[in-house]
Design a protein around this motif. Structure first.
Motif, PDB file in Angstrom:
ATOM      1  N   GLU A  87       0.832  -1.208   0.000  1.00 26.46           N
ATOM      2  CA  GLU A  87       0.000   0.000   0.000  1.00 26.46           C
ATOM      3  C   GLU A  87       0.869   1.262   0.000  1.00 26.46           C
ATOM      4  OE1 GLU A  87      -3.121   0.034   2.881  1.00 26.46           O
ATOM      5  OE2 GLU A  87      -3.796   2.030   2.278  1.00 26.46           O
ATOM      6  N   ARG A  88       1.949   1.199   0.761  1.00 29.17           N
ATOM      7  CA  ARG A  88       2.934   2.297   0.760  1.00 29.17           C
ATOM      8  C   ARG A  88       3.412   2.591  -0.661  1.00 29.17           C
ATOM      9  NH1 ARG A  88       4.653   5.724   3.920  1.00 29.17           N
ATOM     10  NH2 ARG A  88       4.526   6.646   1.856  1.00 29.17           N
ATOM     11  N   LEU A  89       3.806   1.482  -1.318  1.00 30.23           N
ATOM     12  CA  LEU A  89       4.355   1.598  -2.666  1.00 30.23           C
ATOM     13  C   LEU A  89       3.306   2.170  -3.629  1.00 30.23           C
ATOM     14  CD1 LEU A  89       7.062   0.809  -3.894  1.00 30.23           C
ATOM     15  CD2 LEU A  89       6.091  -1.403  -4.500  1.00 30.23           C
ATOM     16  N   MET A  90       2.056   1.701  -3.470  1.00 33.49           N
ATOM     17  CA  MET A  90       0.995   2.136  -4.382  1.00 33.49           C
ATOM     18  C   MET A  90       0.624   3.593  -4.172  1.00 33.49           C
ATOM     19  SD  MET A  90      -1.310  -1.292  -4.203  1.00 33.49           S
ATOM     20  CE  MET A  90      -2.723  -0.774  -5.155  1.00 33.49           C
ATOM     21  N   SER A  91       0.903   4.130  -2.977  1.00 31.10           N
ATOM     22  CA  SER A  91       0.556   5.533  -2.756  1.00 31.10           C
ATOM     23  C   SER A  91       1.703   6.459  -3.180  1.00 31.10           C
ATOM     24  CB  SER A  91       0.154   5.767  -1.301  1.00 31.10           C
ATOM     25  OG  SER A  91       1.211   5.451  -0.445  1.00 31.10           O
ATOM     26  N   CYS A  92       2.828   5.885  -3.573  1.00 27.54           N
ATOM     27  CA  CYS A  92       3.927   6.700  -4.116  1.00 27.54           C
ATOM     28  C   CYS A  92       3.593   7.128  -5.548  1.00 27.54           C
ATOM     29  CB  CYS A  92       5.218   5.896  -4.134  1.00 27.54           C
ATOM     30  SG  CYS A  92       5.929   5.672  -2.508  1.00 27.54           S
ATOM     31  N   VAL A  94       3.979   6.467  -8.491  1.00 26.26           N
ATOM     32  CA  VAL A  94       4.270   5.496  -9.551  1.00 26.26           C
ATOM     33  C   VAL A  94       2.942   4.889 -10.003  1.00 26.26           C
ATOM     34  CG1 VAL A  94       6.591   4.885  -8.756  1.00 26.26           C
ATOM     35  CG2 VAL A  94       4.627   3.649  -7.839  1.00 26.26           C
ATOM     36  N   THR A  95       2.877   4.493 -11.277  1.00 29.92           N
ATOM     37  CA  THR A  95       1.662   3.838 -11.749  1.00 29.92           C
ATOM     38  C   THR A  95       1.766   2.344 -11.436  1.00 29.92           C
ATOM     39  OG1 THR A  95       2.606   3.336 -13.898  1.00 29.92           O
ATOM     40  CG2 THR A  95       1.510   5.469 -13.687  1.00 29.92           C
TER      41      THR A  95
ATOM     42  N   THR B  58      -5.681   8.708  -1.890  1.00 29.11           N
ATOM     43  CA  THR B  58      -4.247   8.532  -2.115  1.00 29.11           C
ATOM     44  C   THR B  58      -3.955   7.663  -3.335  1.00 29.11           C
ATOM     45  OG1 THR B  58      -4.251   6.704  -0.540  1.00 29.11           O
ATOM     46  CG2 THR B  58      -3.628   8.852   0.299  1.00 29.11           C
ATOM     47  N   VAL B  60      -4.728   4.556  -4.037  1.00 31.15           N
ATOM     48  CA  VAL B  60      -4.466   3.125  -3.866  1.00 31.15           C
ATOM     49  C   VAL B  60      -5.593   2.301  -4.487  1.00 31.15           C
ATOM     50  CG1 VAL B  60      -4.159   1.310  -2.136  1.00 31.15           C
ATOM     51  CG2 VAL B  60      -3.028   3.507  -1.844  1.00 31.15           C
ATOM     52  N   ILE B  78      -0.325  10.743 -10.970  1.00 27.50           N
ATOM     53  CA  ILE B  78       1.063  10.880 -10.522  1.00 27.50           C
ATOM     54  C   ILE B  78       1.282  12.265  -9.907  1.00 27.50           C
ATOM     55  CG2 ILE B  78       3.471  10.947 -11.300  1.00 27.50           C
ATOM     56  CD1 ILE B  78       2.240   8.180 -11.281  1.00 27.50           C
ATOM     57  N   TYR B 110      10.052   9.295  -5.306  1.00 27.84           N
ATOM     58  CA  TYR B 110       9.501  10.632  -5.494  1.00 27.84           C
ATOM     59  C   TYR B 110      10.402  11.481  -6.394  1.00 27.84           C
ATOM     60  CZ  TYR B 110       5.564  10.383  -2.244  1.00 27.84           C
ATOM     61  OH  TYR B 110       4.371  10.087  -1.653  1.00 27.84           O
TER      62      TYR B 110
END
Ligand SMILES: Nc1ncnc2c1ncn2[C@@H]1O[C@H](COP(=O)(O)OP(=O)(O)OP(=O)(O)O)[C@@H](O)[C@H]1O
Ligand SMILES: [Mg+2]
Lengths: 250, 317
Positions: A87-92, A94-95, B58, B60, B78, B110
């Motif tokens: 989830e962390r990664l998905m909220s960064c 990145v697609t 966010t 997700v 993005i 980032y």
């Protein structure tokens, strides 16, 4: 997506690949297993037969590449699900395709690097590479193809790594036996060939026989074309399916 | 309830946001706006749809209907993710690498320049008291340390909007105080903060505005003090006697709407707590009781929350 954004996402896919390699791949047992497992499997076949290194090398190379590129890639998504890092990664920024491409790239790099070891050993033992460029190209396509296949095993949005690994083994073992590794394509009966043609590993092994043994069965361009097609299909499928299931992992 | 403001001033703008899970509605067409620089609390009982909302904001998960904008950018894009920092409800850092490597991973995702990343990582690790342990594998961290690291990771890219889903749940007093202090100072520096919490005290201390969500729908969006004011029926007096008494006799006092026994105390709900306090003093004197304590209570945010989410029976029953 414009060019700049695309470039940025590719760069971030490389960041994800680096993370995968650091966390999942660079572990002693993983590396050793990547080499030893195909070696033992191959030896169990070769022992007692009078086979030359030239004959054994293409099949062995194919097996190492196939097993290493599919060894860890199926486990990454379920592990990240279970350890709650996804989830962390998905909220960064990145697609989802970036994340998946990153996983494929990690597996690709691992497969290529580990496969170079038997190739070096083979060179030391006196084999020659007759068509290095073709072999290089073939290894790149095959590593992509097998890595994307590895990713395909883990599309089900589960956190159960062992189920995914069992599923992938159930596919991987039969593939090794139908891919012209132990018996070259040329010596297979027609029905054997027909089955062999559904396996992408067949084309890499055949290509390796061209390059290391000058005795391939199919034309080189057919081998390369088939690998490219399989790679494209697996990659697109992996991207599409993971994109669908990944939000269900959180 | 919802004050319309010029869109350019909104950090978060949510319109008719809806999410179903297997045909069940989790978030039911909610709309609200959060102005830039505000500290926004998102409250609601378990299963109300808070985490689902945060996940849609966010990027997700995708909403089934409606839309959300972060500083005018579509949530999940993005560009929107680039200006957000997120502390998910249940998230872990990577435990097989060090805290430092976790932070550098974030920085690269980032697209931060290396020097800036190192400087900020050092700064936040210091602030969170993790600097001396920065090279330890996260495996060796306690839960509170992991949570502080997660917050470091969220803050590293210097986000304009910070989403926090129960960041202090399960932490000790020191850790949660540290986190609250940091959030307060970030907000003072102009960051917009979207905080999900079950801790009404926390929301009361921190938030300019709170939204209360219940069963997927918003039931209130207002400043905490205004919400308390709307709950005027919840004025009460808390009393405790040195001697055993009959609950019935308290219920018979003038102006008492309801009496509840809470531990060694009684809580009497009324419209006029001052008058009731006097009656209670008289009652205790005329019955020869010792008065151990007597407090008049105005409704807390918790009272407002409970009243708005219809849960008083189950809470004290
Ligand atoms: N992945 C999922 N699959 C199916 N249903 C889900 C999923 N996630 C949430 N739900 C359902 O959606 C509703 C809202 O859940 P959500 O997690 O948003 O609640 P919450 O307000 O964050 O609760 P809590 O305070 O317990 O964290 C619940 O009824 C929950 O069962
Ligand atoms: Mg939640």
């Amino acid at each position: 997506m414009d060019k700049k954004a695309l470039f940025q996402q590719v760069k971030r896919a490389l960041v994800i690949a680096k993370k995968d390699i650091r966390i999942y791949y660079l572990k002693g047992p993983v590396v050793i297993f990547g080499i030893l497992f195909p070696l033992f499997l191959f030896l169990s076949f070769a022992v007692g037969r009078n086979l030359g290194i030239e004959f054994m090398m293409p099949g062995f190379l194919g097996m190492v590449l196939f097993f290493t590129a599919t060894a860890i890639s199926p486990a990454v998504a379920p592990m990240e699900t279970q350890l709650k890092t996804l989830e962390r990664l998905m909220s960064c920024p990145v697609t989802l395709p970036t994340i998946i491409l990153g996983d494929v790239l990690a597996s690709f790099a691992f497969g290529i690097v580990i496969s170079l070891i038997p190739l070096m050993v083979g060179l030391g033992l006196g084999i020659s590479i007759y068509q290095p460029v073709v072999l290089g190209l073939g290894m790149i396509l095959a590593a992509f193809c097998f890595s994307a296949l590895g990713l395909l095993f883990s599309v089900a949005p589960t956190s159960n790594t062992s189920t995914i690994m069992m599923l992938s083994s159930m596919v991987k073992f039969p593939v090794v036996f139908i891919s012209g590794i132990f018996i070259p394509l040329t010596n297979l009966p027609d029905w054997g060939k027909a089955i062999a043609f559904i396996s992408p590993l067949t084309y890499f092994t055949d290509l390796a026989r061209h390059c290391l043994q000058t005795s391939g069965h199919l034309p080189v361009w057919v081998d390369l074309g088939a690998l490219l097609t399989f790679a494209a299909v697996f990659l697109i499928l992996a991207l599409k399916l993971h994109q669908k299931t990944m939000p269900r992992r959180v | 309830m919802l004050k319309p403001r010029p869109a350019a001033n909104n950090a978060i703008e949510v319109t008719n946001l809806t999410k179903y899970y297997n045909g069940n509605i989790a978030v039911d067409g909610i709309s609200f706006a959060v102005t830039k620089g505000s500290f926004f609390g998102f409250l609601g009982p378990n299963g109300a749809g808070k985490t689902t909302t945060v996940r849609m904001l966010t990027g997700v998960i995708q909403p089934n209907k409606g839309k959300a904008l972060l500083s005018g950018l579509p949530a999940g894009s993005i560009e929107a993710k680039q200006i957000s920092g997120v502390v998910p409800e249940m998230a872990n850092p990577y435990i097989d690498i060090s805290a430092w490597h976790n932070l550098m991973l974030m920085a690269e995702l980032y697209g931060m320049p290396g020097n800036m990343a190192k400087e900020r990582a050092g700064y936040w690790l210091h602030e969170m008291g993790l600097f001396p342990r920065k090279d330890n594998l996260v495996k060796e961290y306690s839960k509170g340390m992991k949570q502080r690291l997660i917050l470091c990771m969220a803050l590293l890219p210097d986000p304009q909007i910070l989403f926090l889903d129960e960041p202090t749940s399960g932490l000790d007093v020191q850790s949660s105080r540290l986190i609250k202090d940091i959030l307060r100072s970030l907000n003072a520096k102009g960051k917009t903060i979207f905080l999900t919490t079950h801790d009404m005290d926390e929301a009361n201390q921190l938030c300019d505005y709170v939204a209360i969500i219940n069963k997927g729908s918003l039931v209130a969006v207002d400043a905490p003090e205004k919400l308390k004011a709307t709950t005027d029926s919840r004025h009460s007096v808390e009393v405790s006697f040195g001697n055993p008494i009959e609950l019935d006799s308290l219920e018979k006092l003038a102006g008492v709407r309801e009496v509840k026994k809470q531990g060694d105390k009684y809580r009497l709900y009324t419209n006029n707590s001052g008058q009731l306090a006097i009656s209670l003093a008289k009652y205790s004197e005329s019955n020869g009781l010792t008065l151990v304590s007597l407090n008049t209570l105005i409704p807390s945010l918790e009272d407002a929350f409970v009243a708005l989410t219809d849960k008083e029976e189950t809470d004290n029953g």
